[in-house]
Design a protein around this motif. Structure first.
Motif, PDB file in Angstrom:
ATOM      1  N   LEU A  92       0.962  -1.422   0.098  1.00  0.00           N
ATOM      2  CA  LEU A  92       0.071   0.171   0.063  1.00  0.00           C
ATOM      3  C   LEU A  92       0.995   1.274  -0.090  1.00  0.00           C
ATOM      4  O   LEU A  92       0.407   2.319  -0.828  1.00  0.00           O
ATOM      5  CB  LEU A  92      -0.882  -0.054   1.149  1.00  0.00           C
ATOM      6  N   ASP A  93       1.886   1.188   0.728  1.00  0.00           N
ATOM      7  CA  ASP A  93       2.763   2.276   0.740  1.00  0.00           C
ATOM      8  C   ASP A  93       3.952   1.893   1.408  1.00  0.00           C
ATOM      9  O   ASP A  93       4.197   0.881   2.009  1.00  0.00           O
ATOM     10  CB  ASP A  93       2.140   3.372   1.962  1.00  0.00           C
ATOM     11  N   VAL A  94       5.218   2.668   0.918  1.00  0.00           N
ATOM     12  CA  VAL A  94       6.529   2.608   1.328  1.00  0.00           C
ATOM     13  C   VAL A  94       6.984   3.897   1.493  1.00  0.00           C
ATOM     14  O   VAL A  94       6.902   4.725   0.967  1.00  0.00           O
ATOM     15  CB  VAL A  94       7.430   1.916  -0.023  1.00  0.00           C
ATOM     16  N   CYS A  95       8.021   4.006   2.580  1.00  0.00           N
ATOM     17  CA  CYS A  95       8.435   5.231   3.161  1.00  0.00           C
ATOM     18  C   CYS A  95       9.850   5.189   2.471  1.00  0.00           C
ATOM     19  O   CYS A  95      10.575   4.299   2.425  1.00  0.00           O
ATOM     20  CB  CYS A  95       8.665   5.307   4.703  1.00  0.00           C
ATOM     21  N   GLU A  96      10.244   6.624   2.405  1.00  0.00           N
ATOM     22  CA  GLU A  96      11.733   6.516   2.197  1.00  0.00           C
ATOM     23  C   GLU A  96      12.647   6.245   3.171  1.00  0.00           C
ATOM     24  O   GLU A  96      12.155   6.247   4.269  1.00  0.00           O
ATOM     25  CB  GLU A  96      12.314   7.951   1.625  1.00  0.00           C
ATOM     26  N   ARG A  97      14.037   6.023   2.817  1.00  0.00           N
ATOM     27  CA  ARG A  97      14.895   5.566   4.026  1.00  0.00           C
ATOM     28  C   ARG A  97      14.870   6.755   5.073  1.00  0.00           C
ATOM     29  O   ARG A  97      14.973   7.747   4.971  1.00  0.00           O
ATOM     30  CB  ARG A  97      16.237   5.702   3.530  1.00  0.00           C
ATOM     31  N   GLY A  98      14.649   6.189   6.423  1.00  0.00           N
ATOM     32  CA  GLY A  98      14.600   6.864   7.350  1.00  0.00           C
ATOM     33  C   GLY A  98      13.213   7.870   7.747  1.00  0.00           C
ATOM     34  O   GLY A  98      13.055   8.315   8.774  1.00  0.00           O
ATOM     35  N   GLU A  99      12.402   7.731   6.854  1.00  0.00           N
ATOM     36  CA  GLU A  99      11.140   8.456   6.771  1.00  0.00           C
ATOM     37  C   GLU A  99       9.821   7.449   7.836  1.00  0.00           C
ATOM     38  O   GLU A  99       9.904   6.310   7.493  1.00  0.00           O
ATOM     39  CB  GLU A  99      10.430   8.851   5.444  1.00  0.00           C
ATOM     40  N   TYR A 100       9.230   8.217   8.552  1.00  0.00           N
ATOM     41  CA  TYR A 100       8.071   7.537   9.248  1.00  0.00           C
ATOM     42  C   TYR A 100       6.844   8.083   9.023  1.00  0.00           C
ATOM     43  O   TYR A 100       5.843   7.826   9.576  1.00  0.00           O
ATOM     44  CB  TYR A 100       8.434   7.510  10.745  1.00  0.00           C
ATOM     45  N   THR A 101       6.709   8.858   8.069  1.00  0.00           N
ATOM     46  CA  THR A 101       5.427   9.191   7.642  1.00  0.00           C
ATOM     47  C   THR A 101       4.907   8.687   6.242  1.00  0.00           C
ATOM     48  O   THR A 101       5.550   9.005   5.272  1.00  0.00           O
ATOM     49  CB  THR A 101       5.426  10.641   7.199  1.00  0.00           C
ATOM     50  N   PRO A 102       3.863   7.837   6.068  1.00  0.00           N
ATOM     51  CA  PRO A 102       3.657   7.370   5.060  1.00  0.00           C
ATOM     52  C   PRO A 102       2.627   7.978   4.213  1.00  0.00           C
ATOM     53  O   PRO A 102       1.472   8.209   4.376  1.00  0.00           O
ATOM     54  CB  PRO A 102       2.706   5.938   5.476  1.00  0.00           C
ATOM     55  N   ILE A 103       3.486   8.826   3.195  1.00  0.00           N
ATOM     56  CA  ILE A 103       2.746   9.801   2.434  1.00  0.00           C
ATOM     57  C   ILE A 103       1.570   9.576   1.550  1.00  0.00           C
ATOM     58  O   ILE A 103       0.643  10.034   1.410  1.00  0.00           O
ATOM     59  CB  ILE A 103       3.626  10.895   1.445  1.00  0.00           C
ATOM     60  N   LEU A 104       1.514   8.432   1.281  1.00  0.00           N
ATOM     61  CA  LEU A 104       0.586   8.004   0.172  1.00  0.00           C
ATOM     62  C   LEU A 104      -0.954   7.768   0.895  1.00  0.00           C
ATOM     63  O   LEU A 104      -1.883   7.955   0.649  1.00  0.00           O
ATOM     64  CB  LEU A 104       0.601   6.785  -0.541  1.00  0.00           C
ATOM     65  N   THR A 105      -0.773   7.050   2.118  1.00  0.00           N
ATOM     66  CA  THR A 105      -1.604   6.546   2.833  1.00  0.00           C
ATOM     67  C   THR A 105      -2.350   7.435   4.160  1.00  0.00           C
ATOM     68  O   THR A 105      -3.416   7.212   4.641  1.00  0.00           O
ATOM     69  CB  THR A 105      -1.504   5.174   3.268  1.00  0.00           C
ATOM     70  N   ALA A 106      -1.277   8.081   4.801  1.00  0.00           N
ATOM     71  CA  ALA A 106      -1.630   8.843   6.079  1.00  0.00           C
ATOM     72  C   ALA A 106      -0.614  10.009   6.273  1.00  0.00           C
ATOM     73  O   ALA A 106       0.203   9.770   7.039  1.00  0.00           O
ATOM     74  CB  ALA A 106      -1.387   7.813   7.321  1.00  0.00           C
ATOM     75  N   ALA A 107      -0.998  11.144   5.576  1.00  0.00           N
ATOM     76  CA  ALA A 107       0.079  12.278   5.404  1.00  0.00           C
ATOM     77  C   ALA A 107       0.296  12.898   6.971  1.00  0.00           C
ATOM     78  O   ALA A 107       1.552  13.513   6.995  1.00  0.00           O
ATOM     79  CB  ALA A 107      -0.602  13.541   4.536  1.00  0.00           C
ATOM     80  N   THR A 108      -0.335  12.730   7.953  1.00  0.00           N
ATOM     81  CA  THR A 108      -0.385  12.968   9.396  1.00  0.00           C
ATOM     82  C   THR A 108       0.216  12.074  10.292  1.00  0.00           C
ATOM     83  O   THR A 108       0.446  11.922  11.406  1.00  0.00           O
ATOM     84  CB  THR A 108      -1.588  13.675   9.982  1.00  0.00           C
ATOM     85  N   GLY A 109       0.608  10.789   9.799  1.00  0.00           N
ATOM     86  CA  GLY A 109       0.696   9.455  10.439  1.00  0.00           C
ATOM     87  C   GLY A 109       2.208   9.539  10.808  1.00  0.00           C
ATOM     88  O   GLY A 109       3.083  10.357  10.444  1.00  0.00           O
ATOM     89  N   ASP A 110       2.534   8.963  11.771  1.00  0.00           N
ATOM     90  CA  ASP A 110       3.920   8.699  12.572  1.00  0.00           C
ATOM     91  C   ASP A 110       4.117   7.015  12.862  1.00  0.00           C
ATOM     92  O   ASP A 110       3.282   6.669  13.580  1.00  0.00           O
ATOM     93  CB  ASP A 110       4.060   9.550  13.699  1.00  0.00           C
ATOM     94  N   LEU A 111       4.812   6.330  11.947  1.00  0.00           N
ATOM     95  CA  LEU A 111       4.838   5.198  12.041  1.00  0.00           C
ATOM     96  C   LEU A 111       5.645   4.531  13.339  1.00  0.00           C
ATOM     97  O   LEU A 111       5.630   3.466  13.979  1.00  0.00           O
ATOM     98  CB  LEU A 111       5.471   4.374  10.863  1.00  0.00           C
ATOM     99  N   ARG A 112       6.118   5.648  14.087  1.00  0.00           N
ATOM    100  CA  ARG A 112       6.779   5.217  15.327  1.00  0.00           C
ATOM    101  C   ARG A 112       6.008   5.241  16.524  1.00  0.00           C
ATOM    102  O   ARG A 112       6.446   4.647  17.607  1.00  0.00           O
ATOM    103  CB  ARG A 112       7.911   6.296  15.580  1.00  0.00           C
ATOM    104  N   LYS A 113       4.690   5.846  16.292  1.00  0.00           N
ATOM    105  CA  LYS A 113       3.802   6.058  17.696  1.00  0.00           C
ATOM    106  C   LYS A 113       2.181   5.401  17.374  1.00  0.00           C
ATOM    107  O   LYS A 113       1.690   5.462  18.154  1.00  0.00           O
ATOM    108  CB  LYS A 113       4.070   7.457  17.923  1.00  0.00           C
TER     109      LYS A 113
END
Lengths: 260, 260
Positions: free
Chosen positions: B59-80
């Motif tokens: 569904l979505d892949v983040c760039e290296r080091g990024e934790y916001t999945p821009i395609l599926t949740a622009a305000t998301g934080d995959l760390r939390k």
């Protein structure tokens, strides 16, 4: 003209018995765009394709150093099976060659991307005229004002191909191409070139100008030149692609690329 | 119970106000499996997913080091934004934690993969019973004899989830789930567990046994546990995933995942 399947067509090319453009070769077999990048850029390029599936529909990706595309042509050899390759260095086209055996490097990653030949065949089968084929030209292509979603070092504007379609056949053309998401899918725009940043429909950025007849409207599809533009912008030290019109012929049948 | 959208549900989780499984939270919003791998394995894992789209729909892949999945949740934080994470070291589960802020590393690459919750909602809306939900259990999952296509260091057998479906509803269940290729799509098998290497339908490899009623037949779908098995087999030094049932809630609506 003799009819070849994908494997036989590749053999012909591999043996340098076919040096020209591939559209007329192996009818019904899916042809693909080739992009080869050094491994260190492969993840970013993969991501660029995933984020921009309409211009960059991924059909097959080889492992690092592999040149056999196992999903699409188990007997294929990407070093030899295209009639013409382009070598880009630091973003500039430096050479066209008929094989890349001597350039091959175990650090290369090869991507095969869907190509509009597949849906053009489906359109023609349905009786929709394809002007650049009728006029024996290359399809006209334009750089739009639509930004691709960037990924790592890759970014750029979407390039579209354009086909004049009779007004009463536009819905049919949309319906047919929407069944082929792996080869650019439904049009991204119909009717108003200026809305997507195209100033003069008669001056394509790539390919040739084609004739409009009576009631035809311009229909725009995402184009496989988009990733080439993104790659040139990124100025990688080395990239290898197919030469326009000189594609890789797979064992897939166009019909198989239809959505189930 | 209050109704949350994707963003509100993530906020609740981020603030530790929701610690449990996510299926009942934010109805209609697409939930996703999370897999985080060090960058050096990211290309291979991406390729494994591309080659095995039924168990591993990206569904979505983040760039290296990024934790916001821009395609599926622009305000998301995959760390939390997941209630529970699993930490695997050298192929072994070592810990479950409620956030990974302190573990975060700019070398991580995060993948979000489609999850069967989406199609289960669609099945239930169509009046098809989902037994493990009725029985308040985890879906039963089985390791099959179907080999995934390997990619680099990743390989393994396909894991499937099973739902008992009344015989006269099987075609409907196939039809509905085939509309959702981004969440495992149509079943990979119907009827005969032994044909796909399942010895005892009453002893799932993961999840819980569920009850069969009268005329129900077992229907098997590719399962998002497949990539976790492949990752454990590869014994990477570090992998982080969601904890089963504790998913990432996106801003996508399940309806949007339907094929156009």
């Amino acid at each position: 003209m003799e009819i070849y399947n994908g494997k036989a067509a590749r053999k012909l090319i591999r043996e340098n018995k076919w040096m020209g453009p591939t559209p007329s070769l192996a009818p019904g077999f899916t042809q693909a765009n080739l992009v080869i990048v050094p491994y260190k850029y492969a993840f970013d390029f993969f991501l660029f394709c995933q984020r921009n599936p309409k211009p960059c529909p991924v059909l097959d990706v080889c492992e690092r150093g592999e040149y056999t595309p196992i999903l699409t042509a188990a007997t294929g050899d990407l070093r030899k099976d295209l009639p013409k390759y382009r070598i880009y260095k630091n973003g500039l086209l430096t050479e066209e060659v008929s094989n890349i055996v001597n350039l091959w490097n175990n650090d290369f990653v090869s991507f095969l991307l869907g190509c509009s030949f597949t849906f053009e065949n489906a359109l023609m089968t349905a009786g929709i005229p394809i002007r650049h084929i009728e006029e024996n030209k290359n399809v006209p292509m334009y750089i739009t004002n639509i930004n691709c979603l960037p990924a790592g070092i890759f970014s750029g504007n979407m390039v579209v191909s354009m086909r004049p379609i009779p007004r009463n056949m536009v819905d049919k053309a949309k319906e047919i191409t929407s069944q082929f998401p792996k080869v650019h899918g439904a049009p991204i725009h119909v009717g108003s070139p200026e809305e997507i940043g195209i100033v003069d429909i008669n001056s394509p950025d790539y390919g040739d100008r084609v004739t409009f007849k009576g009631d035809e409207v311009p229909v725009f599809w995402a184009c496989g030149v988009t990733p080439q533009v993104a790659i040139m912008r990124a100025k990688l030290e080395l990239v290898i692609t197919h030469s326009p019109g000189h594609m890789f012929i797979t064992d897939l049948k166009d019909e198989e690329l239809k959505k189930l």
